[in-house]
Design an enzyme around this catalytic site. Structure first.
Site, PDB file in Angstrom:
ATOM      1  N   GLU A  64      -0.845  -3.453   6.570  1.00 21.48           N
ATOM      2  CA  GLU A  64      -2.105  -4.187   6.607  1.00 21.48           C
ATOM      3  C   GLU A  64      -1.841  -5.689   6.519  1.00 21.48           C
ATOM      4  O   GLU A  64      -2.193  -6.463   7.403  1.00 21.48           O
ATOM      5  CB  GLU A  64      -2.985  -3.730   5.454  1.00 21.48           C
ATOM      6  CG  GLU A  64      -4.237  -4.543   5.209  1.00 21.48           C
ATOM      7  CD  GLU A  64      -4.859  -4.188   3.869  1.00 21.48           C
ATOM      8  OE1 GLU A  64      -5.917  -3.541   3.885  1.00 21.48           O
ATOM      9  OE2 GLU A  64      -4.277  -4.557   2.815  1.00 21.48           O
ATOM     10  N   ASP A 261     -12.584  -1.199   1.454  1.00 21.25           N
ATOM     11  CA  ASP A 261     -12.277  -1.104   2.879  1.00 21.25           C
ATOM     12  C   ASP A 261     -13.501  -1.456   3.723  1.00 21.25           C
ATOM     13  O   ASP A 261     -13.387  -2.114   4.768  1.00 21.25           O
ATOM     14  CB  ASP A 261     -11.836   0.322   3.244  1.00 21.25           C
ATOM     15  CG  ASP A 261     -10.327   0.487   3.308  1.00 21.25           C
ATOM     16  OD1 ASP A 261      -9.622  -0.306   2.643  1.00 21.25           O
ATOM     17  OD2 ASP A 261      -9.847   1.409   3.987  1.00 21.25           O
TER      18      ASP A 261
END
Length: 384
Positions: A64, A261
């Site tokens: 990420e 998220d």
């Protein structure tokens, strides 16, 4: 709102009255802190021409953050840092055997030791997009620095794993064209849906895969309409393919609520509005989110069900939430009318402008989202 065709990018900071000097100083300050400040930086150099971004809350490097760092660097014309992050990724995170051959291990210790041998598809998406942009901005080099071929190779694995005797599973469901939470999973993560990336993959990926990505862009926009609540605009962290919140409790927790998220989804919608402006109904989401939270920033301090029911759960990343809502203002057209939708959006952009980078051990995720918002809202998150 179609920068892909016009080459013109909005500068919302100027739209709310900031000067070029103020904006440029803000960008320099944020970039210097994020990459170079000895106390607060996320980026670190490593031996043999490498570098990594660390998740300060978990003391690891994640695909990420690594892929985010590469996207930041190509946007900022920071080729040395880009190449260092990419070399670290290929050296330590890339998997060249087993079911996940062709993917990247989602978490490594900062010495390069793998913590896991599974991938996280948002990393592969951002790796591929950043590499294509690097190819177009700087030109392809040799070996792993043949950026365009590396990008195509990643997408090839994402689509074709499991075919013709190849081990493993793809990162997209080949039947419904939706990106998966992890390869082979029966659900998706709404914040992984990046139709603005897929539009470009449909031009630059292997020719045989271009139709797939064009369809993925269409499907993702329609999915975002379904998964974002029609009143609050909130979306779940994980969702079923029909957009409904995933109600299954996984070994590591419940992820059907609006939590960490999920914050990225509105920001993604804003950037898609900026780059392409194609509206399947998802461009109305950011304004719903802004109106749900209203003018009381304390409302952004707890978690929610997607219908707006508050939960006894404090947010972990309040700065990241503010940054993503501000970035989503790209979906709302400029207006001088004080009663317009843009007047609502302008308040969020102003609040974000006055918010400093987060400090402390939890700063990694917030400050990644913060830097992306700074780039997007200043007209510097661009297609190359």
């Amino acid at each position: 709102m179609n920068a892909y065709k016009t080459g013109e990018y909005r500068n919302l900071f100027k739209e709310i009255g900031k000067t070029d000097e103020e904006i440029n100083a803000k960008i320099r300050e944020v970039v210097d802190t994020f990459f170079y400040d000895e106390e607060e930086r996320i980026y670190h150099t490593a031996g043999d021409g490498m570098g990594y971004l660390t998740d300060t809350g978990n003391n690891d490097a994640r695909t990420e953050g690594m892929s985010y760092g590469m996207m930041m660097c190509v946007q900022l014309d920071m080729k040395e840092e880009f190449d260092r992050i990419w070399k670290w990724s290929k050296t330590y995170m890339y998997m060249d055997e087993g079911d996940n051959e062709g993917y990247f291990a989602w978490s490594c210790q900062t010495d390069g030791t793998k913590n896991a041998y599974g991938p996280a598809p948002d990393g592969e998406e951002f790796y591929a997009m950043a590499l294509f942009f690097a190819s177009h901005r700087w030109g392809d080099g040799e070996g792993i620095f043949n950026y365009s071929e590396e990008a195509k190779s990643i997408l090839r694995a994402c689509i074709h794993k499991g075919e013709n005797g190849r081990a493993g599973a793809p990162m997209w469901n080949r039947d419904n064209h939706q990106i998966l939470f992890v390869p082979g999973s029966p659900h998706t993560d709404p914040s992984y849906h990046l139709p603005h990336f897929y539009e470009l993959f449909a031009e630059w990926a292997d020719e045989e895969d271009r139709e797939f990505f064009a369809e993925a862009a269409r499907v993702s926009r329609e999915f975002l309409v379904k998964t974002c609540h029609p009143v609050t605009g909130l979306n779940p962290e994980y969702a079923n393919f029909d957009g409904s919140p995933m109600d299954k409790v996984l070994p590591w927790g419940q992820f059907g609520d609006f939590f960490s998220d999920a914050y990225r989804t509105a920001a993604n919608i804003g950037l898609d509005a900026e780059w392409f402006g194609t509206d399947a109904g998802q461009l109305a989401v950011p304004l719903r989110v802004m109106k749900f939270f209203g003018t009381d920033l304390e409302a952004a301090r707890c978690a929610y069900k997607v219908d707006g029911t508050p939960l006894e759960r404090t947010v972990l990343h309040p700065v990241g939430l503010l940054a993503t809502i501000a970035q989503s203002a790209l979906a709302i057209p400029y207006s001088e009318d004080p009663d317009s939708d843009f007047a609502v959006a302008a308040k969020w952009v102003e609040w974000f402008w006055n918010q400093p980078l987060r400090k402390g051990v939890r700063r990694y995720y917030d400050n990644c989202l913060y830097l992306f918002a700074i780039l997007a809202l200043s007209g510097n998150y661009r297609i190359y």
